[in-house]
Design a protein around this motif. Structure first.
Motif, PDB file in Angstrom:
ATOM      1  N   VAL A   1       0.838  -1.202   0.000  1.00 49.67           N
ATOM      2  CA  VAL A   1       0.000   0.000   0.000  1.00 49.67           C
ATOM      3  C   VAL A   1       0.871   1.251   0.000  1.00 49.67           C
ATOM      4  N   CYS A   2       1.912   1.259   0.830  1.00 46.04           N
ATOM      5  CA  CYS A   2       2.814   2.414   0.865  1.00 46.04           C
ATOM      6  C   CYS A   2       3.525   2.608  -0.472  1.00 46.04           C
ATOM      7  N   SER A   3       3.851   1.500  -1.153  1.00 48.65           N
ATOM      8  CA  SER A   3       4.486   1.599  -2.476  1.00 48.65           C
ATOM      9  C   SER A   3       3.533   2.239  -3.482  1.00 48.65           C
ATOM     10  N   MET A   4       2.261   1.829  -3.459  1.00 54.52           N
ATOM     11  CA  MET A   4       1.280   2.423  -4.363  1.00 54.52           C
ATOM     12  C   MET A   4       1.027   3.892  -4.015  1.00 54.52           C
ATOM     13  N   ILE A   5       1.051   4.222  -2.720  1.00 52.92           N
ATOM     14  CA  ILE A   5       0.909   5.621  -2.322  1.00 52.92           C
ATOM     15  C   ILE A   5       2.066   6.446  -2.875  1.00 52.92           C
ATOM     16  N   LEU A   6       3.284   5.912  -2.760  1.00 53.31           N
ATOM     17  CA  LEU A   6       4.454   6.627  -3.267  1.00 53.31           C
ATOM     18  C   LEU A   6       4.368   6.822  -4.779  1.00 53.31           C
ATOM     19  N   PHE A   7       3.943   5.792  -5.509  1.00 52.98           N
ATOM     20  CA  PHE A   7       3.823   5.902  -6.962  1.00 52.98           C
ATOM     21  C   PHE A   7       2.768   6.939  -7.339  1.00 52.98           C
ATOM     22  N   THR A   8       1.631   6.919  -6.637  1.00 52.68           N
ATOM     23  CA  THR A   8       0.593   7.919  -6.898  1.00 52.68           C
ATOM     24  C   THR A   8       1.077   9.315  -6.549  1.00 52.68           C
ATOM     25  N   PHE A   9       1.895   9.427  -5.499  1.00 47.66           N
ATOM     26  CA  PHE A   9       2.448  10.722  -5.129  1.00 47.66           C
ATOM     27  C   PHE A   9       3.369  11.252  -6.224  1.00 47.66           C
ATOM     28  N   LEU A  10       4.135  10.371  -6.848  1.00 45.75           N
ATOM     29  CA  LEU A  10       4.984  10.803  -7.965  1.00 45.75           C
ATOM     30  C   LEU A  10       4.140  11.318  -9.128  1.00 45.75           C
ATOM     31  N   ILE A  11       3.032  10.625  -9.399  1.00 39.46           N
ATOM     32  CA  ILE A  11       2.112  11.087 -10.442  1.00 39.46           C
ATOM     33  C   ILE A  11       1.540  12.450 -10.064  1.00 39.46           C
ATOM     34  N   LEU A  12       1.177  12.606  -8.801  1.00 40.10           N
ATOM     35  CA  LEU A  12       0.578  13.847  -8.329  1.00 40.10           C
ATOM     36  C   LEU A  12       1.522  15.035  -8.493  1.00 40.10           C
ATOM     37  N   GLN A  13       2.753  14.900  -8.003  1.00 37.34           N
ATOM     38  CA  GLN A  13       3.659  16.046  -8.088  1.00 37.34           C
ATOM     39  C   GLN A  13       4.110  16.300  -9.528  1.00 37.34           C
TER      40      GLN A  13
ATOM     41  N   PHE B   1      11.789  18.367  -7.190  1.00 36.20           N
ATOM     42  CA  PHE B   1      12.146  17.294  -8.120  1.00 36.20           C
ATOM     43  C   PHE B   1      12.423  17.796  -9.535  1.00 36.20           C
ATOM     44  N   PHE B   2      11.797  18.912  -9.924  1.00 40.53           N
ATOM     45  CA  PHE B   2      11.924  19.406 -11.292  1.00 40.53           C
ATOM     46  C   PHE B   2      12.388  20.854 -11.267  1.00 40.53           C
ATOM     47  N   GLU B   3      13.533  21.111 -11.882  1.00 41.40           N
ATOM     48  CA  GLU B   3      14.044  22.481 -11.931  1.00 41.40           C
ATOM     49  C   GLU B   3      13.348  23.310 -13.005  1.00 41.40           C
ATOM     50  N   ASN B   4      12.908  22.652 -14.075  1.00 40.85           N
ATOM     51  CA  ASN B   4      12.250  23.373 -15.161  1.00 40.85           C
ATOM     52  C   ASN B   4      11.324  22.425 -15.902  1.00 40.85           C
ATOM     53  N   SER B   5      10.603  22.964 -16.873  1.00 40.61           N
ATOM     54  CA  SER B   5       9.615  22.168 -17.600  1.00 40.61           C
ATOM     55  C   SER B   5      10.249  21.090 -18.471  1.00 40.61           C
ATOM     56  N   LEU B   6      11.487  21.303 -18.913  1.00 38.11           N
ATOM     57  CA  LEU B   6      12.142  20.293 -19.742  1.00 38.11           C
ATOM     58  C   LEU B   6      12.383  19.003 -18.966  1.00 38.11           C
ATOM     59  N   GLN B   7      12.641  19.106 -17.682  1.00 41.28           N
ATOM     60  CA  GLN B   7      12.844  17.905 -16.880  1.00 41.28           C
ATOM     61  C   GLN B   7      11.550  17.106 -16.751  1.00 41.28           C
ATOM     62  N   VAL B   8      10.420  17.793 -16.732  1.00 34.76           N
ATOM     63  CA  VAL B   8       9.136  17.101 -16.697  1.00 34.76           C
ATOM     64  C   VAL B   8       8.931  16.312 -17.987  1.00 34.76           C
ATOM     65  N   VAL B   9       9.281  16.921 -19.108  1.00 33.65           N
ATOM     66  CA  VAL B   9       9.146  16.247 -20.399  1.00 33.65           C
ATOM     67  C   VAL B   9      10.117  15.084 -20.515  1.00 33.65           C
ATOM     68  N   ASN B  10      11.351  15.286 -20.080  1.00 31.09           N
ATOM     69  CA  ASN B  10      12.354  14.229 -20.173  1.00 31.09           C
ATOM     70  C   ASN B  10      12.037  13.045 -19.271  1.00 31.09           C
ATOM     71  N   LEU B  11      11.229  13.261 -18.244  1.00 31.08           N
ATOM     72  CA  LEU B  11      10.836  12.154 -17.372  1.00 31.08           C
ATOM     73  C   LEU B  11      10.118  11.055 -18.137  1.00 31.08           C
ATOM     74  N   ASN B  12       9.450  11.412 -19.236  1.00 35.10           N
ATOM     75  CA  ASN B  12       8.684  10.427 -19.996  1.00 35.10           C
ATOM     76  C   ASN B  12       9.553   9.310 -20.555  1.00 35.10           C
ATOM     77  N   HIS B  13      10.851   9.533 -20.692  1.00 35.87           N
ATOM     78  CA  HIS B  13      11.722   8.490 -21.238  1.00 35.87           C
ATOM     79  C   HIS B  13      12.039   7.415 -20.203  1.00 35.87           C
ATOM     80  N   THR B  14      12.068   7.782 -18.920  1.00 36.64           N
ATOM     81  CA  THR B  14      12.357   6.808 -17.858  1.00 36.64           C
ATOM     82  C   THR B  14      11.098   6.364 -17.116  1.00 36.64           C
ATOM     83  N   TRP B  15      10.015   7.105 -17.247  1.00 35.28           N
ATOM     84  CA  TRP B  15       8.785   6.789 -16.532  1.00 35.28           C
ATOM     85  C   TRP B  15       8.235   5.398 -16.844  1.00 35.28           C
ATOM     86  N   PRO B  16       8.270   4.901 -18.097  1.00 38.14           N
ATOM     87  CA  PRO B  16       7.733   3.563 -18.368  1.00 38.14           C
ATOM     88  C   PRO B  16       8.432   2.455 -17.592  1.00 38.14           C
ATOM     89  N   ALA B  17       9.741   2.561 -17.397  1.00 37.17           N
ATOM     90  CA  ALA B  17      10.463   1.519 -16.666  1.00 37.17           C
ATOM     91  C   ALA B  17       9.987   1.444 -15.222  1.00 37.17           C
TER      92      ALA B  17
END
Length: 359
Positions: free
Chosen positions: A83-95, A314-330
Motif C-alpha cells: 500500500v505504501c508503495s502504491m501511495i508513493l507511486f501515486t504521489f509521484l504522479i501527483l507532483q 524534483f523538477f528544476e524546469n519544464s524540460l525535466q518534466v518532459v524528459n521524465l517520460n523516457h524513464t517513466w515507463p520503466a
C-alpha cells in the motif's frame, strides 16, 4: 459511507487516463512514431486492459473491500508495504501533474506570474474538492470532463477546412518498431487508472466499466493526435512542447472569436483539477487504510501542500518534466504490470475450513 455511481467512476477513470496525457506526451510520441503515432494508444491499451482484467478478478474476491483494505487486512506487514508503495507511486504522479500544469499555465497563460503563485492558486481549488469527499469529486467530473470530451469530439466540425489527410500516409513507413516505441511511452499514462480498484469496491468497480473508461480516454487521445498530424503536420507537431494547444489555436469561429483556445484551456484546466484531486484522494485513502485513526479530510491539505513543494524540488524546469517520460515507463512497469500479476496470484480469499460436528 460516501458512494459514487459507476457512471461517475467511468468519468473519473477516463479523465485520469486523458487529462494529463494530452499535454505532456503527444510531441514525443509523434517524434518517435511519426504519422503512425495514432496506433500507439490502441497498442498500449491492450496491455492495460489485461491488467484491468486481472485487478477486476482480484477485486471480486473481496466484494466488501477495496484492494487497499484487502491488502492491509490480509497481510499486516507486507500488505502495508505494498500500500505504501502504491501511495508513493501515486504521489509521484501527483507532483508530476502539478508541475506540468504549473509550467503549462506559466508558458501559455501567465508568463509574468511566479510559478509558486500559480501552484498556490491551484491547490487552493484542489484542497476543498478533496476535503468535500469522493461524491463531490464525482460530480465535478460529470461537469468538466463531459464538457472537455464534447469539445474534443466536435473538433472535426471546427477544423474541417484545415485537414490534410495525406499527412497520415504512408502507413508503417518507419516500421512497427517505431509504433512499439511510441506505445512504450504511452502505456504508463494509460495505466494510471489501474489505481481505481485500490480505492473502489467491486460494487462500483468492474472490468466492463473500467475497460470502457480506458478505451474512451484512449479514443479521445487518438482523435487529438490524428488532428495534430493532419492539421499541423508530423514535423511541426513534434517540435512543439504543447502541440494540442497549438492545434486549438487553429480554431477560428467567425471574425470576432479568434482566441477560442482560451475557452478550451479553461475547460481542460477544470478537468485537470479533477485528476489531481483524485490523486490526492487516493493517497489520503491509502494512508487511512494503513492508519485507520487518521482522517482523510484532514490529510488533504498537508498532502497537497507537500506535493506542491516536491514538484519544485524534483523538477528544476519544464524540460525535466518532459524528459521524465523516457524513464517513466520503466518505473511504471513495476506498479502497473508486476503488481497486478502478483496480486492476482497471491491475494486470494482464505479457504473456509469445514466445521467439525461435535460427537
Amino acid at each position: 459511507m460516501e458512494q459514487i455511481s459507476r457512471r461517475q467512476m467511468f468519468l473519473i477513470g477516463a479523465g485520469y487516463t486523458f487529462d494529463a496525457t494530452l499535454i505532456s506526451l503527444p510531441a514525443q510520441i509523434i517524434g518517435v512514431a511519426k504519422q503512425d503515432a495514432w496506433m500507439t494508444y490502441p497498442l498500449a491499451s491492450l496491455l492495460i486492459l489485461a491488467m484491468l482484467w486481472l485487478l477486476s478478478k482480484v477485486s471480486q474476491r473481496f466484494p466488501d473491500q477495496d484492494l487497499f483494505e484487502a491488502l492491509t487486512h490480509r497481510y499486516r506487514l507486507i500488505g502495508r508495504l505494498i500500500v505504501c508503495s502504491m501511495i508513493l507511486f501515486t504521489f509521484l504522479i501527483l507532483q508530476r501533474d502539478l508541475r506540468m500544469f504549473i509550467d503549462f499555465s506559466n508558458i501559455v497563460l501567465l508568463q509574468q506570474t511566479p510559478l509558486s503563485v500559480i501552484g498556490l492558486l491551484m491547490i487552493g481549488v484542489i484542497i476543498p474538492i478533496v476535503a468535500s469527499g469522493i461524491e463531490v469529486l464525482g460530480r465535478v467530473a460529470e461537469i468538466f470532463f463531459v464538457m472537455l470530451a464534447l469539445v474534443i469530439l466536435s473538433l472535426p466540425l471546427v477544423l474541417l477546412k484545415e485537414l490534410d489527410l495525406e499527412s497520415l500516409l504512408p502507413i508503417f513507413d518507419g516500421g512497427p518498431g517505431h509504433v512499439a516505441k511510441g506505445a512504450w511511452l504511452a502505456f504508463p499514462y494509460l495505466g494510471e487508472m489501474l489505481i481505481l480498484p485500490f480505492v473502489f469496491k467491486s460494487k462500483t468497480f468492474n472490468f466492463r466499466t473500467a475497460a470502457y473508461a480506458q478505451l474512451f480516454g484512449s479514443f479521445l487521445l487518438v482523435i487529438l493526435i490524428v488532428y495534430n498530424i493532419i492539421v499541423l503536420g508530423v514535423h511541426v507537431s513534434a517540435r512543439f512542447m504543447y502541440p494540442n494547444h497549438e492545434l486549438t489555436r487553429q480554431i477560428r469561429l467567425t471574425d470576432f472569436l479568434d482566441r477560442f483556445d482560451m475557452i478550451l484551456v479553461s475547460i481542460w484546466a477544470s478537468a485537470m483539477f479533477t485528476k489531481v484531486a483524485f490523486s490526492v484522494f487516493v493517497i489520503c485513502r491509502g494512508i487511512r487504510r494503513c492508519l485507520p485513526t487518521v482522517s482523510e479530510k484532514l490529510l488533504a491539505s498537508p498532502v497537497t501542500v507537500f506535493a506542491l513543494v516536491c514538484s519544485f524540488w524534483f523538477f528544476e524546469n519544464s524540460l525535466q518534466v518532459v524528459n521524465l517520460n523516457h524513464t517513466w515507463p520503466a518505473l511504471a512497469l513495476l506498479f502497473q504490470v508486476l503488481f497486478p500479476v502478483l496480486l492476482f496470484f497471491f491475494l486470494r480469499p482464505k479457504k473456509k475450513t469445514p466445521a467439525h460436528e461435535s460427537p
